[in-house]
Design a protein around this motif. Structure first.
Motif, PDB file in Angstrom:
ATOM      1  N   ARG A  55       0.828  -1.216   0.000  1.00  0.00           N
ATOM      2  CA  ARG A  55       0.000   0.000   0.000  1.00  0.00           C
ATOM      3  C   ARG A  55       0.859   1.261   0.000  1.00  0.00           C
ATOM      4  NH1 ARG A  55      -5.034  -0.618   3.709  1.00  0.00           N
ATOM      5  NH2 ARG A  55      -5.466  -2.060   1.976  1.00  0.00           N
ATOM      6  N   GLU A  56       1.981   1.225   0.712  1.00  0.00           N
ATOM      7  CA  GLU A  56       2.863   2.391   0.763  1.00  0.00           C
ATOM      8  C   GLU A  56       3.509   2.660  -0.601  1.00  0.00           C
ATOM      9  OE1 GLU A  56       5.702   1.898   3.839  1.00  0.00           O
ATOM     10  OE2 GLU A  56       4.225   1.867   5.466  1.00  0.00           O
ATOM     11  N   ASP A  59       1.042   4.316  -2.922  1.00  0.00           N
ATOM     12  CA  ASP A  59       0.961   5.739  -2.595  1.00  0.00           C
ATOM     13  C   ASP A  59       2.172   6.481  -3.148  1.00  0.00           C
ATOM     14  OD1 ASP A  59      -1.414   5.313  -1.224  1.00  0.00           O
ATOM     15  OD2 ASP A  59      -0.425   5.112   0.733  1.00  0.00           O
ATOM     16  N   ASP A  63       2.195   9.584  -5.750  1.00  0.00           N
ATOM     17  CA  ASP A  63       2.760  10.858  -5.298  1.00  0.00           C
ATOM     18  C   ASP A  63       3.888  11.325  -6.202  1.00  0.00           C
ATOM     19  OD1 ASP A  63       1.002  10.866  -3.197  1.00  0.00           O
ATOM     20  OD2 ASP A  63       2.453  10.122  -1.708  1.00  0.00           O
ATOM     21  N   ARG A  70      -4.510   4.287  -8.639  1.00  0.00           N
ATOM     22  CA  ARG A  70      -4.142   3.030  -7.974  1.00  0.00           C
ATOM     23  C   ARG A  70      -4.228   1.822  -8.908  1.00  0.00           C
ATOM     24  NH1 ARG A  70      -3.229   4.446  -2.877  1.00  0.00           N
ATOM     25  NH2 ARG A  70      -2.813   2.340  -2.113  1.00  0.00           N
TER      26      ARG A  70
END
Length: 396
Positions: A55-56, A59, A63, A70
């Motif tokens: 998940r990180e 992100d 970013d 996603r």
């Protein structure tokens, strides 16, 4: 001397794509390490070294503008799994999940599959970095068959360098290593005519290992085949009755002539071979429409006139990155070549390529004395990003 076969060129293109994927994966791994996204993590009293949280990373990709959303980010990481670059830390999942799961780069835990092809690509990168990191006279501006090539090297001198740097023990071993580098699309003969031989032929590095790749490049499908037409290998083929997109060229009388050139997105028509459709399903389509056969030049411009002191031409350097269907322009002519047509919705138009521009060099290779087939082949067999120097008339 040993010429290069189409089978070798085709295989080199396939391996070039593998090499690009490996480079993208390695660059991503180093960036994630640098930003501490990869680190030792604990779960249920157990430490998992050099892991990242799925998940990180998703992100992080969004970013850093490496993914638009996603679903795209997940698809990019799934590509990494499919090419054995990353895996789930416990190998429980074969798909990349948007969850708090640990994944790891195989290069970090020693599970990366080092087959012969991967070893050759990695060795080619090491040789490239060694050459680029030391001051030497190996890469120079040289001429072959009357054409000047930047950052080229002589085959026999390259063999001498390999032996001196202990990359090979004998000339025969060095020549075999060089042939493998060519077959893996790491080096190439300057005009793609010859395989590697211990000779005075000129070669160049085909891969710039230091170029910063975007992770999105994993989703771009490169053309697999090179089809020739009476005009140029860049000529797109008519693929449907959709007339919503037009590829335009301007004839000397300024009348607009169009040809259908439906541009596919990078996520569709995966069964086609990119810019040059050769699908059997197209056999019942209307006849192929080639680009405007009449030159867009107002008059023939000889090379001497183009290069004459005080000639009304200005030079520009343009960088064009191909999309899923190609670069979006057509070259034509002979000594010098010129831009015959530009797709208004393609990468070339966005980079500033215009009709009637004369092609001076491609990726540092002077092509003023080449015909359009040679120029087209240089681009089609080279990297996805081309740096092209052009000359255009001032106030035409």
């Amino acid at each position: 001397m040993d010429t290069i076969s189409m089978a070798v060129l085709k295989r080199a293109t396939e391996l070039e794509q593998m090499g690009e994927i490996l480079i993208i994966g390695e660059q991503l791994r180093l960036r994630l390490h640098e930003e501490k996204v990869i680190k030792d993590r604990r779960h249920h009293l157990r430490t998992y070294p050099n892991c990242f949280v799925a998940r990180e990373v998703l992100d992080w990709l969004i970013d850093r503008k490496e993914a638009s959303d996603r679903p795209v980010a997940i698809e990019l990481m799934q590509k990494m799994i499919e090419h054995n670059i990353i895996h789930h830390a416990c190998d429980e999942f074969q798909e990349f999940r948007d969850a708090k799961l640990f994944y790891r780069f195989r290069k970090d835990d020693g599970t990366f599959p080092l087959d012969q092809e991967v070893k050759t690509i990695m060795r080619g990168q090491r040789i490239y970095e060694k050459i680029m990191s030391t001051e030497n006279s190996l890469l120079q501006s040289r001429e072959e068959d009357g054409v000047k090539y930047e950052r080229s090297f002589v085959a026999s001198e390259f063999i001498n360098w390999l032996i001196r740097e202990q990359e090979a023990k004998t000339r025969g071993e060095a020549e075999q290593l060089s042939r493998r580098l060519l077959e893996h699309a790491i080096i190439q003969h300057v005009s793609s005519k010859h395989h590697f031989v211990d000779s005075a032929y000129l070669y160049q590095f085909r891969v710039n290992f230091r170029r910063r790749r975007r992770v999105m490049e994993l989703l771009i499908k490169r053309p697999q085949t090179i089809l020739e037409s009476q005009d140029s290998p860049f000529c797109p083929r008519k693929q449907s009755h959709d007339k919503s997109s037009n590829f335009q060229s301007v004839s000397p009388n300024n009348e607009q002539k169009t040809m259908s050139a439906v541009r596919r997105s990078s996520m569709s028509s995966s069964s086609s071979s990119g810019y040059f459709s050769s699908s059997p399903a197209m056999s019942n389509s209307p006849p192929v429409v080639l680009c405007n056969p009449r030159s867009v030049l107002k008059r023939p411009v000889p090379l001497d006139e183009l290069l004459a002191p005080g000639a009304p031409y200005t030079r520009k350097t343009l960088t064009v990155v191909s999309d899923a269907v190609g670069w979006g322009f057509v070259v034509r002519g002979d000594k010098p070549c010129h831009i015959q047509a530009v797709d208004p919705t393609g990468p070339a138009a966005a980079a500033g390529v215009k009709i009637r521009q004369f092609v001076v060099s491609v990726n540092g290779l002077n092509v003023l004395n080449c015909d359009f087939r040679t120029v087209s082949n240089l681009i089609l067999t080279g990297p996805r990003t081309i740096v092209m120097e052009v000359m255009e008339e001032v106030n035409p």
